[in-house]
Each structure stands twice: as structure tokens, then as C-alpha cells.
Design an enzyme around this catalytic site. Structure first.
Site, PDB file in Angstrom:
ATOM      1  CB  CYS A 139      51.388  36.280  38.484  1.00 47.71           C
ATOM      2  SG  CYS A 139      51.646  35.524  40.166  1.00 47.71           S
ATOM      3  CG  HIS A 166      45.823  33.490  39.371  1.00 50.68           C
ATOM      4  ND1 HIS A 166      46.954  33.761  40.124  1.00 50.68           N
ATOM      5  CD2 HIS A 166      45.166  32.448  39.692  1.00 50.68           C
ATOM      6  CE1 HIS A 166      46.877  32.752  41.018  1.00 50.68           C
ATOM      7  NE2 HIS A 166      45.583  32.270  40.941  1.00 50.68           N
TER       8      HIS A 166
END
Lengths: 258, 438
Positions: free
Chosen positions: A107, A208
Site C-alpha cells: 500500500c 492487505h
């Protein structure tokens, strides 16, 4: 745990060294889980994982001394602070990547390794410029790529579906070697066909969940890669009991990819 | 005229809805509010409210604290209107108020006390006057719905810039304490704190927010952590963290469930630090309105899956709601502080109201003390099983069932003490299944 640490064959215990970047700032969405999964899967095989942490104010690390470097996602205002800090290590990081150190970037960290991140107000957070992708925030603040995601990826020799969760406002452009093809979800941009960035020793992704918990094949690829690089030998990892992981994958893929 | 008409329609609807719900044995939740809002989006502005309006907001503990405040007010012989079922978004609040007003829109009560979802505080209180706002904590919660914690805090901070009413803040949570500086003109800011308790730690045990001073980005220095990022801290640069306290709870004794505040000794039913913080907030409200809290807290029962203790065929069972890592960590703390052998059932769903993203379970600290078996259930039973096994708990002692009936059936195969943790939409189905096992 102690029992796992002893090498059954009596030889010197194998050891992998991991550098965990900014654990106090880049730790949204349980990203630390990736390290826990690596540690778990290594210890089950008698490999010791040493975790060093680095954050602002700590002594400068030498990235080349590690086998794996891990960094996760953070809140926007923390991202600015640490971009300034990380840029000081740019040359050392480049060196480490060229030498084959494995980088797992999730991310926010994924974005930081590109050219820049352009925020909603037009503010630009400079990246490390290690890879030539770049990220721009979508103008409508309420719009984010959020949801479960499944991608198809070829990692090493294995083709596998990778399952995770994405939550990003940034749209990442100019990716030549994506991590995978999107089957369900958004990817690098809204309704994109591609997700993440991949090269042999770099996985940079928006996934994630954490990523490795539901994708043991990816975790084992990283472990195998590190062992082979460090010990200069073909290594066969023994199979682990992945009943829960397999059931989890089956259930999720069935419900998302109908 | 249109306003009164809306209320009349709503009252008629409510009458039939009540009957229907009785037949179906279902709770009608915020349906009424949703219809009323469609008919008349400005209905809240039209209501005539003369009494004090008290609101509680937080990531964790809204329902418990709001019910506690309501209980205190009632015990002081006053009439109170409150959204006690926990419908805390705008439509839920409309539902509560419409049910309790006259056709002319007047609410007859001595107090209104509401729990309000964090992101709805600015929306609801643009439309109705607010007298006292109590803010307990800000943790990670359903990140995919609310956006990051920071943007949520900014929303409330923005609202507070022009707010001059009573503002009660938990000074031990830096995310909350910072709100005290949103409006420097407001002279009605009150801080509360809880003195270091026996299981406080020097190092942070659980994931938390608020590591940096919100004003100058200096790293905050913690003397100790009570749980998560709640504790005693100070910013070495600007002294953020140092305030004059309005309420300070001392001598917390969780075993005997007692504590002291301002030389008053409280006997309660709270066996965890997290509820003590909720009580500190409720006591602060009571002090502002000159209400007696001591007697109420002695008999205030924690229930409905919020630190609930029951017996199922003689087997002690504790049920707890956990919507986020902090909630789960506090429940696991209570479990670990209990020396007896026990079994854990963790039920995890990923419905929209829970947040689709279940990665928060990796922020839970899963060191389990004297747990002989773990059962996971809910739509994400396998995610939970993987999480617990990775923490080092023996995978052969973990069972995963997506079906809650199977999970509960297996749970009660043994007579060992049970701890049950469930997230938002999982809680009531889990409770129902457990109770039907009686």
C-alpha cells in the site's frame, strides 16, 4: 516455539534477517501479520527469522545486510513525515534491490518506492524514484478503491490466485510488470485490469488482509527465494498443514468469483 | 403543518410497526427514522427541545456509557429519552425522538441522552442543540467504512470549532484530548482520567493510534499504557497531555470491582479497565448536572453481550462484543487475567455493518493464557483460525465452523469455562444460539 528452533539434523540453523521499516507508523490494516506469517512458516521448518526494526530517529540501517525488507501502509499525514526520512537511504536501498534483497511493500510503501504521490490538494510527496511508476490521488475524496480483491499471478513457476483486501485513494500509473491480473476488485486504478508491481525480488501491492495470511504460496515463494539466495542451494520447503488456509481460499474465491 | 403531518404519519406507522414486530419477534431498528427522513429531511430541526441534550461518542463503549448515563438520570428521579438500543446514526436518532414527541414536535423529558456514531456528530448536531458532548476514545474501527481514524477526528474537530457547550474528554487518549483545543474560546471543557491500574504496562501491548503530538508531530512520551494507546503521556515539546482534571478515578481494583473518585468509594460490576473509563465519562456527566452516580453505578448491569456473564447448564460463560482490535484486546485481557482453564469462541462476520475488511484481527494480541481449546465461527471463521494459529496457539486445538450452530454445539461439549467474543453482526445470532442451548 523453542522446539522448532533446534535444527533436527544438528547442522547450523538457517537464519533469515528481515528489516521492518517504520513499524510505529506504517502499520495500518494489520500489515505486521505478513511478518508473523513469514515467521510462523519459517519456524515450522526450523528456520530462524530475525526481525530488526527501523524508524525515525534510529541508527541508519544498511539495507544490503538483510534478506527481506518489509514496509506497510500508513495514514496520509504520517506518509509525508517518513518520505523525508526514507529518501536519505535512496542509494543504499537501490543497491540492496540490485543485489537481490527481497522487498515486500504494501500500500503506502508501494507508492513511496515510485516517483511521487500527488495528493488531493495537488501537494506532491516525493518518492524514492526506484521504480518509474507514480501515484495520483483521485480528486473526489470520497472515492476510494475499497473491497475484497482477487488477482491471478504467476510467481516463480506457479500460477496462483492471490486474495486480499484493497483500500486506496491513490491511482498508480505506468506499471510495466504488474503483480497480477485482476479477477475481482479494482487494482492499481479504478476498475483496472492489473494490480501491483512485481519483479523477481520485489512485490509491491495494494493487497492487505494481510497479504501472506491467505496466500501461503506467496509466503513460501519469498522464503524459498531468500534461502536460495543466501545459502546458494536449491531448497525444497517441506509442506505445512494448510487446511485452514485452503478452506479459507476456497470459500472466498467461491463467494467473490461466482 | 407538514412537520406535524410527518409526525402524525410516523406515529401511525410506529403503531402498526410495533404490532408487526411483536408478531415477527423482530426489532424494527431505525426503519421509522428512515421513512420519516425520506418524507421530511429537516424533521430534526422542527422538534421542540427544552431540556438538556447529552451525547456520547467514541469508537468503543458508546452503548454502555449512554445506558449508564440514562440509568443515573432515571435513578435521580428524572425522565429521560434515550436511544438505548444503540441505533446511533441519524435515522436511529430520528426514530427515538419521533417515538417520544407530541404531534406538535415537543419532547417531554427532563433530559435527552443519545449515543451518536462518530461520523454523525456534526450532522445530527447541526440540526439539534447540543449541551454536553462526551468523547471517550478513538480507535481503529471499520477502516473501510469510516476512512482512517484521523479523518474522523478531523470531522469532529471541525464541528467543535464553533461549539461552546460542555465538552467532556478522556485525557488519557491523545486522540480525544486534542479536541480540547479545537475551540480556544470554549470555557466548558472538562477532562477525565483514570489512575494507573495494576495491569498497565510500560510498553504498548496492543496496536494503537496517536503516537505523535497532533500539534507539533513530536513523538509522545508515555509513562505507562493502560490499554492500547490509552495511558499517561506528554508531548516533550508543547506539554500536550498536561491539563487540569475534572474527574480522576483512583485506586482501581478490578478483582473487587471498586474504585474511588473525589473521595467517594464506588462498588460496581465492572471487571475491566475499559468499563472503568466509560464510568469515568458517565460520572463526569453526573457531576456537571449535579446528579448522584454512586448508587446507580452499584446496580448498573452490563448486559446484552457487553461484558455479559451468564450460566449455560451450569457452565460459566462470558460474552463480549468486539468490533475492533481494542475491543477484542480488552476482552482477551479479561480472559488472560482469569487464571482458570477456559475455552474461547471467536465469531467473525464481514457484513457491511461490520466492515468488509477483516484485517483488523491481525492487530489483536493473541497471547492466550490457559486456554485449552479455540473455536472460530462466522462468515470469516477460517481467517480467524489462521490468525490464531499464526500467533503460536496449537493448530490442533483450533476448530473452525462457518455455521454458528455447529460451533456452539461443539463449544458446549466440555464443561470448561467459556469466553465468547463476537463482532457486531455476529453478536446477537451467537447469543441467541448460546441461549437456545440452555
Amino acid at each position: 516455539m523453542g522446539a522448532h528452533l533446534a535444527n533436527k539434523r544438528g547442522g547450523r540453523m538457517k537464519e533469515i534477517k528481515l528489516l521492518y521499516l517504520y513499524p510505529d507508523m506504517l502499520e495500518l490494516y494489520g500489515d505486521y501479520g505478513n511478518i508473523q506469517v513469514l515467521k510462523y512458516r519459517m519456524e515450522k521448518r526450523g528456520i530462524n527469522l530475525i526481525i530488526d526494526k527501523y524508524s525515525i530517529g534510529d541508527k541508519a540501517p544498511d539495507f544490503c545486510l538483510y534478506d527481506i525488507v518489509f514496509a506497510g501502509g500508513g495514514a496520509d499525514n504520517e506518509q509525508t513525515i517518513l518520505s523525508e526520512d526514507l529518501i536519505r537511504y535512496k542509494d543504499n536501498i537501490k543497491d540492496a534491490i540490485n543485489k537481490g534483497v527481497f522487498f515486500l511493500l504494501i500500500c503506502g510503501a508501494y507508492q513511496l518506492f515510485g516517483k511521487y504521490y500527488k495528493g488531493v490538494e495537488g501537494n506532491v510527496i516525493p518518492g524514492l524514484e526506484i521504480f518509474d511508476y507514480y501515484t495520483e490521488a483521485i480528486e473526489d475524496r470520497t472515492k476510494r478503491c475499497i473491497g475484497n480483491i482477487v488477482i491471478n499471478t504467476k510467481i516463480g513457476e506457479t500460477e496462483t490466485k492471490v486474495i486480499g483486501f484493497e483500500n486506496h485513494g491513490g491511482q498508480t500509473y505506468n506499471i510495466k510488470t504488474p503483480f497480477g491480473k485482476v479477477i475481482y476488485g479494482n487494482g492499481n486504478k479504478f476498475e483496472d485490469s492489473e494490480e501491483g508491481f512485481f519483479k523477481k525480488n520485489v512485490i509491491a501491492t495494494y493487497l492487505h488482509g494481510p497479504l501472506l495470511s491467505k496466500n501461503p504460496v506467496i509466503a513460501d515463494y519469498i522464503i524459498k527465494y531468500c534461502l536460495e539466495r543466501k545459502y546458494n542451494e536449491k531448497s525444497m520447503l517441506n509442506e505445512l498443514d494448510d487446511t485452514f488456509e485452503n478452506k479459507c481460499r476456497e470459500q472466498l474465491i467461491n463467494s467473490f468469483c461466482k | 403543518m407538514y412537520n406535524s403531518l410527518t409526525i402524525l404519519i410516523a406515529k401511525v406507522l410506529n403503531f402498526f410497526a410495533k404490532i408487526l414486530c411483536k408478531i415477527l419477534k423482530k426489532d424494527n431498528g431505525n426503519m421509522l427514522g428512515r421513512i420519516v427522513k425520506k418524507l421530511n429531511p429537516n424533521i430534526l430541526e422542527y422538534l421542540k427541545i427544552d431540556c438538556p441534550v447529552i451525547a456520547v461518542t467514541a469508537t468503543n463503549g458508546k452503548t454502555t456509557t449512554n445506558n449508564c448515563i440514562r440509568y443515573i438520570i432515571e435513578n435521580n428521579g428524572k425522565k429521560v429519552v434515550s436511544n438505548k438500543e444503540g441505533n446511533n446514526m441519524e435515522t436511529g436518532i430520528i426514530t427515538t425522538l419521533i417515538k417520544n414527541c407530541t404531534i406538535s414536535g415537543k419532547i417531554k423529558a427532563d433530559y435527552i441522552c443519545l449515543e451518536v456514531d462518530e461520523s454523525y456528530v456534526p450532522i445530527v448536531f447541526k440540526k439539534i442543540r447540543l449541551d454536553t458532548l462526551l468523547v471517550l476514545n478513538f480507535f481503529r474501527d471499520q477502516l473501510d467504512r469510516n476512512g482512517e481514524v484521523e479523518s474522523l477526528i478531523l470531522k469532529i474537530e471541525n464541528f467543535l470549532k464553533t461549539y461552546n457547550g460542555n465538552l467532556i474528554l478522556n485525557n488519557d487518549d491523545p486522540n480525544v484530548a486534542r479536541l480540547g483545543q479545537a475551540n480556544k474560546e470554549n470555557k466548558n471543557v472538562y477532562y477525565f482520567s483514570v489512575e494507573k491500574y495494576e495491569n498497565a504496562s510500560i510498553k504498548q501491548k496492543e496496536a494503537g493510534e496517536g503516537k505523535f503530538c497532533p500539534f507539533d508531530k513530536t513523538k509522545l512520551e508515555y509513562e505507562y499504557y493502560q490499554y492500547s494507546h490509552v495511558g499517561k503521556y506528554i508531548c516533550p515539546t508543547c506539554n500536550f497531555g498536561k491539563v487540569e482534571l475534572f474527574t480522576e478515578i483512583k485506586n482501581v481494583d478490578l478483582e473487587n470491582m471498586t474504585f474511588d473518585e473525589n473521595e467517594i468509594h464506588y462498588n460496581t460490576q465492572a471487571n475491566n479497565i475499559y468499563t472503568i473509563y466509560n464510568f469515568a465519562g458517565a460520572i463526569s456527566v453526573a457531576k456537571i448536572y449535579n446528579l448522584d452516580a454512586k448508587k446507580s453505578l452499584e446496580t448498573f448491569k452490563l448486559n446484552n453481550g457487553r461484558s455479559e456473564e451468564i450460566s449455560i447448564n451450569g457452565i460459566k460463560t462470558f460474552i463480549n462484543l468486539a468490533k475492533n482490535p481494542t475491543g477484542a484486546n480488552v476482552s482477551l485481557r479479561t480472559l488472560n487475567e482469569d487464571k482458570d482453564e477456559k475455552e474461547l469462541l471467536f465469531v467473525l462476520n464481514d457484513n457491511p455493518a461490520d466492515g468488509l475488511d477483516v484485517s483488523w484481527i491481525w492487530d489483536i494480541n493473541f497471547e492466550l493464557n490457559n486456554v485449552s481449546r479455540v473455536i472460530t465461527s462466522g462468515k470469516r471463521a477460517y481467517d480467524m483460525a489462521i490468525r490464531i494459529k499464526t500467533s503460536g496457539f496449537d493448530e490442533n486445538k483450533i476448530e473452525a465452523y462457518t455455521n454458528i450452530d455447529e460451533a456452539v454445539k461443539s463449544l458446549y461439549k466440555t464443561e470448561v469455562k467459556k469466553y465468547v467474543i463476537a463482532n457486531y453482526t455476529a453478536l446477537q445470532p451467537t447469543r441467541r444460539t448460546i441461549f437456545s442451548n440452555k
